[in-house]
Design a protein around this motif. Sequence first.
Motif: not given
Length: 478
Positions: A428-449
């Motif tokens: 969690r302290f190394s990836c910061s939750g992943g790429c916002h764009a990749a998350n949004a592309s996958f799930s439509g949400e910024l907070t779902k990895v």
Amino acid sequence: MLRIDHYDIHKNVHVYRQGKINIAYDVNSGSLHILDDKTAQFIWEMIRVQKQGLNDPDRIFTEAGSHLSSTEKKEILQELAELQRDHLLFSPEAERVEPVYPVRPVIKAMCLHVAHDCNLRCGYCFAGTGAFGGDRELMSFQTGRLALDFLLQNSGNRPHCEVDFFGGEPLMNFQVVKELIAYGKKAADEAGKKIKFTLTTNAVLLDDEVSNYLEEEGISVVLSLDGRKEVNDRMRPFAGGKGSYDRIMPHILRFIEKRPSASRYAIGKYYYVRGTYTRYNTDFYQDVLHMADRGIRRISVEPVVAPPEEDYAIRQEDMDAIKESYDILGDKVLEYMNTEKEFTFFHFNAGLDDGPCLPKRLSGCGAGHEYVAISPEGEIYPCHQFVGQEKYKLGSLYETEKLNKMIVDSFRKAYVYAKEECCSCWARFSCSGGCHAANASFSGELTKVYPMGCELQKKRLEVAFYIKIKEREQRILV
């Protein structure tokens, strides 16, 4: 005695095997340790027992370590307790904090889309072969000047700002790039600041004139190449279908000869060659080695992010082969070290030494409030991968007082602790939750990895930590 009452071991201590050694990563201190087989097995068993719902420390110690004698178990617990007292392993969990931001965003970096057009037709291009879903057009100097003024005016007390010329292919608008660099340096100097300029190019137009200019002006450069000729040409052809490798590889090699002392990573004046791997080349380690063998020393190859229906999209069944490539690549980094072919792989930079502070590790790249992208017509977006997506449009350079506060806030709130999957993850302290764009592309949400992105990031970290340990061992032996 080791204290693990109310302590989630799996969340805070990551133990794994890489390259025939057992490694323990202490999440909260960032410490790395080599473990013998018995100690590694004991910690794995403690984690297994705790995951089964048993939380009483004495019972965990009793249930775990079935392979150990009572004397061995006592010695291991004493050694772990000593490391715990020194906050090196089983260290206290970092206090949960939330990033605090100024009311008005302070922007440190900008991606200037000087060209929504391209001379290649890459099969996986998220920009729709350069047009980002709109018309093919070039940014005017006037719009670019407004963008640089916007950056300087909204950079607060930061003495340094960053600008990346992007596209499409920015060298299709080279004259405007030169004019903006001249204007930006002068404007920044008058504001008591400095702008670090970077240019991302497919190298098709990277002739001697352009190369000399970039070198003379101290412009950092990101060059695109996927690796072996057959791999590159499959996904990166010209509009007529002809492959681009034979055109761009000589340009890249001539350019990097001008920068033998370029920074290892994205600081100072640097270059790196960036590729994308797909399910067509899950053996991408061979592409990295192809580049290293040709003399390229700064390399980044990243997984494609694509809809699952695309033939080239990475699937779950590809993951074992991809992870094997990272394993092989890690060993090759070490094998090539201290030879004439030594190279750095961008995603094996673990960031353990002088890395960002905890609040920065929680919030990641700063897209949408510290970092923005500007389209050729002056529209403002959270980052280059969101350009053209109306739902993420922040505003316009022509109405900068009307930036969409709701979008800014949504990106500010998309930090690690807002992502359920991240809260108990060792990375969690190394990836910061992943790429916002990749998350949004996958799930439509910024907070779902994006799950596969998360899985690959953890694999890269494991190999990076391994390299870190082996590098230290080599320094001690020299």
